[in-house]
Motif scaffolding. Structure first.
Motif, PDB file in Angstrom:
ATOM      1  N   UNK A  88       2.126   2.043  -3.592  1.00  0.00           N
ATOM      2  CA  UNK A  88       1.437   2.365  -4.097  1.00  0.00           C
ATOM      3  C   UNK A  88       0.894   3.925  -4.101  1.00  0.00           C
ATOM      4  N   UNK A  89       1.180   4.059  -3.191  1.00  0.00           N
ATOM      5  CA  UNK A  89       0.709   5.342  -2.781  1.00  0.00           C
ATOM      6  C   UNK A  89       0.557   7.041  -3.017  1.00  0.00           C
ATOM      7  N   UNK A 133     -10.162   1.290 -10.171  1.00  0.00           N
ATOM      8  CA  UNK A 133     -10.555  -0.778  -9.224  1.00  0.00           C
ATOM      9  C   UNK A 133     -10.966  -0.578  -7.853  1.00  0.00           C
ATOM     10  N   UNK A 134     -10.570   0.575  -7.437  1.00  0.00           N
ATOM     11  CA  UNK A 134     -10.976   0.890  -5.794  1.00  0.00           C
ATOM     12  C   UNK A 134      -9.611  -0.346  -4.956  1.00  0.00           C
ATOM     13  N   UNK A 135      -8.266   0.027  -6.290  1.00  0.00           N
ATOM     14  CA  UNK A 135      -6.789  -0.369  -5.866  1.00  0.00           C
ATOM     15  C   UNK A 135      -7.252  -2.108  -4.545  1.00  0.00           C
ATOM     16  N   UNK A 136      -7.912  -2.635  -4.004  1.00  0.00           N
ATOM     17  CA  UNK A 136      -7.907  -3.295  -3.272  1.00  0.00           C
ATOM     18  C   UNK A 136      -7.507  -4.796  -4.368  1.00  0.00           C
ATOM     19  N   UNK A 181      -2.568   7.164  -8.439  1.00  0.00           N
ATOM     20  CA  UNK A 181      -3.560   7.051  -8.665  1.00  0.00           C
ATOM     21  C   UNK A 181      -4.552   6.762  -9.083  1.00  0.00           C
ATOM     22  N   UNK A 182      -5.805   5.615  -9.092  1.00  0.00           N
ATOM     23  CA  UNK A 182      -6.483   4.504  -9.735  1.00  0.00           C
ATOM     24  C   UNK A 182      -7.399   4.722  -9.732  1.00  0.00           C
ATOM     25  N   UNK A 184      -3.717  -4.541  -4.922  1.00  0.00           N
ATOM     26  CA  UNK A 184      -2.845  -4.881  -3.925  1.00  0.00           C
ATOM     27  C   UNK A 184      -2.791  -6.118  -3.964  1.00  0.00           C
ATOM     28  N   UNK A 221       1.194  -0.998   0.166  1.00  0.00           N
ATOM     29  CA  UNK A 221      -0.181   0.296   0.297  1.00  0.00           C
ATOM     30  C   UNK A 221       0.529   1.761  -0.275  1.00  0.00           C
TER      31      UNK A 221
END
Ligand code: FES
Ligand code: FES
Lengths: 160, 344
Positions: free
Chosen positions: A131-132, A139-142, A135-136, A145, A128
């Protein structure tokens, strides 16, 4: 404006481009070298879509002067796959549906590659953190990760 | 400082497409000489999976393998007319147009194959593997590729199809303003569990449970992906995003991605999704698609959960810590609503 020749290694290939004074590396890669895998998201260092590796370390190519990459080793997502063989990160992203529009994906893959080179067994928090700066919107980032953790495990021969 | 837990619920009926001018979508399909098929659209894929889903639909309607279908959404100048990728209309409107175009192309393909096999086209069927055979006699067959070559170089025939989907335009009743904006609705219900800090006004979304009715999920993984990402965006709209925090005053408005707030990878909300499949009668193979609905129910559910947690009813988005704190101040502190058994 006069252009200057500059050479560097792009994904293991000796590459030459002509750059204008003050031109950023993102433009030199996209227009000069024809590598469209790094994306222009914001042009001001706030989205991470343009991330490339220079000598293995992630850099925002929109904020990097092209000349700063002279004689150095630049890596982009365009060089991740070896022929038809996808990089384990690409496979994990694909299988885990970690991309929708794909605009952030190149940057995500490059920071992930640098992270795993330095830290092959990252914790979820370390992923986390890595990649902070990227921005995406989709996908909601989940899934991103999860995909990085899956790739890390596979590259080590572990179960995710 | 106390952290108050709250639960909010929202349910929506969401229109698929709109009725402006009948909301038309067109598709063109043609074969290449080697028996592949190209679907030309002007509805674009912006990550929602338009290309994947129309590819599946075309392959199904043509009766050929999905690998042999290509979807080109390159250019709205050169492609057939389409209203666009918005209004949650893609799968339904474009998918229906693709079925019609593919069916026309399939009919020509069967005619061409019939001529080669010297039978009636009505006696032929496809196996979905790239072959066309006589019904009941699968050994009497010709490949789709051979058919396309024969059509192109021997018969002088195109294997192509045009498709348009248009819904019955609905006029506006001049007296009542009534109209029928859509023909099909998708549905969702969603529960948000969150925590409100009464000292900082900050909201932490702890869990989302949702159920979405999208017709048939034509590509279940894409549906799930869209629902997960869309819910993230819903949370973002509910709690973070605005360009004018003191609208219409521009003061303190964000100017770039550094100051435009959105939740990051550290604020991922666990989300359990149930996709209910009830194939819709007028939808392509029953699929309506999730579309914008994937984000929308999150917003009212968050607002209701904040109200349940501390009794503050915020009716302007986003629900910022400042608005919550002002609400708490006005009512003299948190006034938690009823708890459901099982929640704190
Ligand atoms: S384009 Fe370089 S950070 Fe956004
Ligand atoms: S996949 Fe669209 S921005 Fe990340």
């Amino acid at each position: 404006m006069p252009k200057k020749p500059m050479s560097f290694t792009l994904n293991d290939a000796e590459t030459g481009v002509f750059v204008e004074e003050g031109q950023n590396l993102l433009e030199a890669l996209r227009r000069g070298a024809g590598d469209l895998s790094p994306k222009f998201g914001c042009g001001q260092g706030t989205c991470g879509a343009c991330t490339v590796l220079i000598d293995g370390a992630p850099h925002l190519s929109c904020l990097t002067l092209a000349e700063a990459a002279a004689s150095r080793r630049v890596e982009t997502t365009g060089g991740l796959a070896a022929g038809p063989e996808l990089h384990p990160l690409q496979t994990a992203f694909m299988e885990g549906f970690a991309a929708q529009c794909g605009f952030c994906t190149g940057g995500m893959l490059m920071v992930a590659k640098a992270l795993l080179a330095e830290n092959p067994r990252p914790t979820r928090e370390e992923v986390i953190e890595a990649i902070s700066g990227n921005l995406c919107r989709c996908t909601g980032y989940g899934p991103i990760v999860d995909a990085i953790l899956t790739a890390a495990a596979r590259m080590q021969g572990r179960a995710a | 400082m106390t952290r108050y837990a709250g639960r909010g619920f929202a349910a929506i009926n969401y229109p698929i497409g709109m009725n402006l001018g009948g909301d038309p979508a067109q598709a063109l399909v043609h074969s290449t000489p080697d028996g592949k098929f190209m679907v030309t659209l002007s509805a674009i894929d912006l990550g929602q999976g338009m290309k994947s889903v129309t590819r599946q639909i075309a392959a199904e309607a043509l009766g050929v393998p999905m690998e042999d279908v290509y979807v080109d959404t390159a250019d709205s100048d050169t492609g057939p007319h389409d209203m666009g990728s918005f209004a949650s209309r893609g799968t339904h409107r474009v998918g229906n147009a693709v079925i019609r175009a593919s069916s026309e192309a399939r009919a020509q393909m069967m005619e061409a194959a019939a001529e080669e096999l010297e039978v009636n086209a009505t006696d032929l069927d496809t196996d979905g593997q790239g072959n066309i055979h006589v019904k009941g006699a699968p050994q009497r067959k010709i490949t789709v590729a051979e058919t396309a070559i024969a059509a192109q170089f021997k018969q002088g025939r195109t294997l192509s199809g045009r498709g348009i989907f248009l819904i019955e335009p609905s006029g506006v009743d001049p007296d009542t303003g009534e109209m029928s904006p859509v023909t099909t609705y998708a549905h969702a219900a969603l529960i948000v569990d969150l925590t409100v800090d009464d000292e900082t006004g900050e909201v932490t979304v702890d869990k989302i449970n949702s159920a979405y009715e999208v017709g048939r999920a034509l590509n279940p993984k894409l549906v799930e992906q869209q629902l997960i990402g869309g819910a993230w965006m819903g949370v973002s709209h509910a709690l973070y995003e605005t360009t004018e925090p003191y609208y219409p005053d521009r003061a303190h408005g964000p100017e770039d991605f550094n100051t435009y707030l959105m939740p990051g990878p550290g604020e991922i909300v666990p989300h359990d999704i149930a996709v209910l499949e009830r194939p819709a009668a007028d939808a392509p193979y029953g699929g309506k698609g999730p579309g914008e609905m994937c984000a929308n129910p999150v917003l009212p559910a968050v607002a209701n959960a904040v109200y349940n947690a501390v009794g503050v009813r915020v009716d302007k988005l986003p629900i910022t810590p400042e608005k919550i704190l002002r609400g708490l101040q006005a009512q003299g502190g948190a006034k938690p609503g009823p708890r459901r058994p099982g929640t704190q």
